[in-house]
Design an enzyme around this catalytic site. Structure first.
Site, PDB file in Angstrom:
ATOM      1  N   GLU A 180      -4.652  -2.180  14.119  1.00 20.17           N
ATOM      2  CA  GLU A 180      -5.202  -1.223  13.141  1.00 20.17           C
ATOM      3  C   GLU A 180      -6.498  -0.656  13.662  1.00 20.17           C
ATOM      4  OE1 GLU A 180      -6.080  -2.503   9.078  1.00 20.17           O
ATOM      5  OE2 GLU A 180      -4.105  -3.436   8.979  1.00 20.17           O
TER       6      GLU A 180
ATOM      7  N   GLN B 136       0.799  -1.229   0.000  1.00 22.73           N
ATOM      8  CA  GLN B 136       0.000   0.000   0.000  1.00 22.73           C
ATOM      9  C   GLN B 136       0.832   1.279   0.000  1.00 22.73           C
ATOM     10  OE1 GLN B 136      -2.638  -1.838   3.248  1.00 22.73           O
ATOM     11  NE2 GLN B 136      -4.041  -0.449   2.221  1.00 22.73           N
TER      12      GLN B 136
ATOM     13  N   ASN C 257      -7.600  -5.908  14.493  1.00 20.56           N
ATOM     14  CA  ASN C 257      -7.877  -4.771  13.617  1.00 20.56           C
ATOM     15  C   ASN C 257      -9.360  -4.452  13.768  1.00 20.56           C
ATOM     16  OD1 ASN C 257      -5.280  -5.009  12.650  1.00 20.56           O
ATOM     17  ND2 ASN C 257      -5.855  -5.629  10.585  1.00 20.56           N
TER      18      ASN C 257
ATOM     19  N   TYR D  48     -12.653  -1.559  12.896  1.00 23.74           N
ATOM     20  CA  TYR D  48     -13.093  -0.358  12.175  1.00 23.74           C
ATOM     21  C   TYR D  48     -14.505   0.106  12.495  1.00 23.74           C
ATOM     22  CZ  TYR D  48      -8.840  -0.441   9.449  1.00 23.74           C
ATOM     23  OH  TYR D  48      -7.516  -0.390   9.086  1.00 23.74           O
TER      24      TYR D  48
ATOM     25  N   ASN E 229      -2.000 -10.772   8.234  1.00 26.44           N
ATOM     26  CA  ASN E 229      -2.974  -9.720   8.448  1.00 26.44           C
ATOM     27  C   ASN E 229      -4.326 -10.146   7.873  1.00 26.44           C
ATOM     28  OD1 ASN E 229      -3.626  -6.740   8.996  1.00 26.44           O
ATOM     29  ND2 ASN E 229      -4.303  -6.994   6.881  1.00 26.44           N
ATOM     30  N   GLU E 230      -5.338 -10.166   8.721  1.00 23.07           N
ATOM     31  CA  GLU E 230      -6.720 -10.372   8.287  1.00 23.07           C
ATOM     32  C   GLU E 230      -6.907 -11.542   7.316  1.00 23.07           C
ATOM     33  OE1 GLU E 230      -8.484  -6.717   6.922  1.00 23.07           O
ATOM     34  OE2 GLU E 230      -8.242  -5.758   8.863  1.00 23.07           O
TER      35      GLU E 230
ATOM     36  N   HIS F  96       0.882  -9.286   4.344  1.00 21.29           N
ATOM     37  CA  HIS F  96      -0.253  -8.358   4.226  1.00 21.29           C
ATOM     38  C   HIS F  96      -0.694  -8.370   2.755  1.00 21.29           C
ATOM     39  CE1 HIS F  96      -2.210  -4.765   6.433  1.00 21.29           C
ATOM     40  NE2 HIS F  96      -2.856  -4.889   5.294  1.00 21.29           N
TER      41      HIS F  96
ATOM     42  N   GLU G 152      -5.621   1.937  -1.341  1.00 17.69           N
ATOM     43  CA  GLU G 152      -6.674   1.238  -0.600  1.00 17.69           C
ATOM     44  C   GLU G 152      -7.258   0.098  -1.454  1.00 17.69           C
ATOM     45  OE1 GLU G 152      -7.481   0.999   2.460  1.00 17.69           O
ATOM     46  OE2 GLU G 152      -9.409   0.001   2.205  1.00 17.69           O
ATOM     47  N   TRP G 153      -6.386  -0.789  -1.895  1.00 19.48           N
ATOM     48  CA  TRP G 153      -6.768  -2.021  -2.595  1.00 19.48           C
ATOM     49  C   TRP G 153      -7.717  -1.729  -3.760  1.00 19.48           C
ATOM     50  CZ3 TRP G 153      -3.000  -4.874  -1.065  1.00 19.48           C
ATOM     51  CH2 TRP G 153      -2.528  -4.788   0.243  1.00 19.48           C
TER      52      TRP G 153
ATOM     53  N   TRP H 210      -4.589   3.309  11.650  1.00 23.96           N
ATOM     54  CA  TRP H 210      -4.514   3.054  10.207  1.00 23.96           C
ATOM     55  C   TRP H 210      -5.020   4.305   9.521  1.00 23.96           C
ATOM     56  CZ3 TRP H 210      -2.222  -0.629   7.354  1.00 23.96           C
ATOM     57  CH2 TRP H 210      -2.380  -0.498   5.968  1.00 23.96           C
TER      58      TRP H 210
ATOM     59  N   ARG I 120       4.121  -0.062  12.895  1.00 24.52           N
ATOM     60  CA  ARG I 120       3.764  -1.368  12.329  1.00 24.52           C
ATOM     61  C   ARG I 120       3.845  -1.281  10.808  1.00 24.52           C
ATOM     62  NH1 ARG I 120      -1.950  -3.967  10.983  1.00 24.52           N
ATOM     63  NH2 ARG I 120      -1.089  -5.815   9.996  1.00 24.52           N
TER      64      ARG I 120
HETATM   65  C1  PNW Z   1      -7.867  -3.518   6.389  1.00 20.36           C
HETATM   66  N1  PNW Z   1     -13.984  -4.581   4.436  1.00 20.36           N
HETATM   67  O1  PNW Z   1      -8.580  -4.009   5.320  1.00 20.36           O
HETATM   68  C2  PNW Z   1      -6.445  -3.771   5.974  1.00 20.36           C
HETATM   69  O2  PNW Z   1      -5.668  -4.453   6.902  1.00 20.36           O
HETATM   70  C3  PNW Z   1      -5.761  -2.582   5.420  1.00 20.36           C
HETATM   71  O3  PNW Z   1      -4.795  -2.994   4.511  1.00 20.36           O
HETATM   72  C4  PNW Z   1      -6.773  -1.628   4.812  1.00 20.36           C
HETATM   73  O4  PNW Z   1      -6.189  -0.562   4.121  1.00 20.36           O
HETATM   74  C5  PNW Z   1      -7.641  -1.129   5.953  1.00 20.36           C
HETATM   75  O5  PNW Z   1      -8.250  -2.207   6.637  1.00 20.36           O
HETATM   76  C6  PNW Z   1      -8.738  -0.174   5.524  1.00 20.36           C
HETATM   77  O6  PNW Z   1      -9.637  -0.783   4.646  1.00 20.36           O
HETATM   78  C7  PNW Z   1      -9.940  -4.107   5.181  1.00 20.36           C
HETATM   79  O7  PNW Z   1     -14.381  -4.524   3.251  1.00 20.36           O
HETATM   80  C8  PNW Z   1     -10.420  -4.081   3.892  1.00 20.36           C
HETATM   81  O8  PNW Z   1     -14.772  -4.760   5.410  1.00 20.36           O
HETATM   82  C9  PNW Z   1     -11.755  -4.246   3.656  1.00 20.36           C
HETATM   83  C10 PNW Z   1     -12.618  -4.436   4.716  1.00 20.36           C
HETATM   84  C11 PNW Z   1     -12.142  -4.454   6.007  1.00 20.36           C
HETATM   85  C12 PNW Z   1     -10.790  -4.286   6.244  1.00 20.36           C
END
Ligand code: PNW
Length: 466
Positions: A365, A16, A299, A301, A169-170, A123, A421-422, A414, A77
């Protein structure tokens, strides 16, 4: 107050933030990852961004670490790119010494500045070659061997200086977004593959952790674990079916990985739901998994309201909502449809994890992408009030959970800087620091100062020793 030895800083991932463009990548000896390949597929990345040109951390790492230091961090990290260390990825493939040296330099610079490095081995940037050779994580025997050899190269090169490691990671996102939704590399849409991929990731985690525990920790000390995503699942109402639904959702989002690692097997609800499609652990694998993670890596959110009765195995056949029964929203909108600012869910989540798994928790995160930020000019975007509000609420929740008795040892925002962002490309901005993608210039946002001040006033200062 938090612990005196509480680790805090910002988190990033190699894919990233590292890239400074194609020429740089070619000169670096790095091999392509599945994300380089995925970015070439039309329509997969929102803005057509390429993962090889993001924030140019490769050339900027010293300035970035100095900026972090000025914001008050005591830790950072970051992840290591497997195809930068082993360009083709396999256990018999050559190591790229230039890549090994790069992270060694980053680690040395961290230590020079008094920043504790917290390193993620995987990751999401699988060497493309391994996907092409045998389907990547779908092939347990080969993927585990190759991953463990890569992990060993890293332990041997950095174990003298790195004392905090994350294997994966995840894994949920690797399995579901990569092999069910098809929105992340490698872009498969299957209802059998995610469960197989997850099984491989768990065994790979445990096998690498065993190597660490047997060969590295006795010599150098240190801890290793896996880090899991998982939003808080709040029952829509107090009816038995919705309370059960919320638990089913937690079982898939968290228990799928955490139950085997900390409790010994997959959750019963997942066995029921998937029947023969959920792989079974051999006795040997179970023994390997037990005790494989020295802590719970978290992690976090957002929060969802959960209702029973949807046909969606990736959510435990539940329905995810952001509204309450009275129709009101549980939190304001962000730049992404899956993310809303709901601070109260974090305290509940941390209490849930601690009660169920009884492990020290490292928050690895937590962060936010403000709605509309990417449309604003830099001078406005750096006044990121919505992100400040998010951190105010979520950091308060961390302190509340500590006061509840939850053993929390770290927090990483984060992210340090806006980054790739993917599938959403460079559009959503998660950074506490602004990145200008033309010049790679960094400008701290208001949130970076807010987070720094929070920890300055919540981590007790060590008494000067006599
Ligand atoms: C995490 N969702 O990813 C990752 O660990 C990071 O690389 C990423 O940038 C960050 O959260 C913010 O998105 C996620 O769709 C990606 O629910 C997608 C999801 C959750 C976490």
């Amino acid at each position: 107050m938090l612990r005196e030895d509480f680790l805090w800083g910002f988190a990033t991932a190699a894919a990233q933030v590292e890239g400074g463009g194609e020429e740089q990548e070619l000169a670096s000896g790095k091999g392509p990852s599945i994300w380089d390949w995925f970015c070439e597929k039309p329509g997969k990345i929102l803005d057509g961004a390429k993962v090889n040109k993001t924030c140019n951390f490769i050339d900027n790492y010293k300035a970035d670490l100095a900026l972090m230091k000025s914001l008050g961090v005591n830790s950072y990290r970051f992840s290591i790119s497997w195809p930068r260390i082993v360009p083709k990825g396999g256990k018999d493939d050559p190591v790229n010494e230039q890549g090994v040296k790069f992270y060694s330099d980053v680690i040395d610079e961290c230590l020079r500045l008094g920043i504790t490095p917290f390193v993620t081995l995987y990751h999401w940037d699988l060497p493309l070659e391994l996907y092409q050779r045998y389907g990547g994580w779908l092939n347990k025997e080969r993927a585990v061997e190759d991953y463990v050899r890569y992990a060993k190269v890293c332990f041997d090169a950095y174990g003298d200086r790195v004392k905090h490691w994350l294997t994966f990671n995840e894994p949920f996102v690797v399995a579901i977004h990569g092999h069910s939704f098809g929105v992340f590399a490698p872009g498969h849409t299957s209802n059998t593959e995610p469960w197989i991929v997850a099984h491989t990731l768990l065994v790979a985690h445990a096998t690498a952790a065993k190597v660490f525990h047997d060969e590295i920790a006795p010599k150098h000390g240190g801890v290793i674990g896996i880090t899991l995503n998982g939003d808080w699942a709040e029952p829509w109402d107090q009816t038995p079916e919705n309370i059960k639904a919320a638990q089913d959702k937690m079982d898939v989002a968290v228990g799928w990985f955490a139950d085997p690692v900390y409790l010994g097997d997959y959750p019963e609800s997942m066995k029921q739901m998937l029947q023969g499609r959920l792989p079974e652990f051999t006795a040997e694998e179970k023994a390997l998994l037990k005790g494989s993670s020295d802590f719970y890596g978290c992690n976090f959110y957002t929060t969802n309201m959960i209702k029973a009765g949807a046909d969606d195995e990736t959510n435990g056949n539940t329905q995810l909502l952001f509204t309450r029964p009275d129709g009101s929203y549980i939190g304001p909108e962000s730049a992404l449809d899956w993310l809303r600012d709901v601070p109260w869910g974090f305290r509940k989540h941390l209490n849930y994890l601690y009660k169920r798994y009884q492990m020290p928790i490292y928050i690895t995160e937590n962060g936010y992408a403000c709605k509309g930020e990417s449309d604003k000019p830099a001078e406005e975007a750096i006044h990121d009030t919505d992100r400040v509000n998010y951190y105010k609420g979520y950091l308060g929740a961390v302190q509340d959970a500590v006061n509840d008795g939850v053993d929390i040892r770290s927090y990483y925002a984060w992210s340090f800087v806006d980054n790739f962002e993917w599938a959403s490309g460079l559009v959503p901005r998660f950074g506490c620091v602004r990145c200008d993608y033309d010049t790679f210039k960094r400008t701290p946002k208001d949130s970076s100062k807010f987070v720094g001040e929070f920890f300055d006033s919540h981590i007790p200062k060590k008494e000067a020793s006599a």
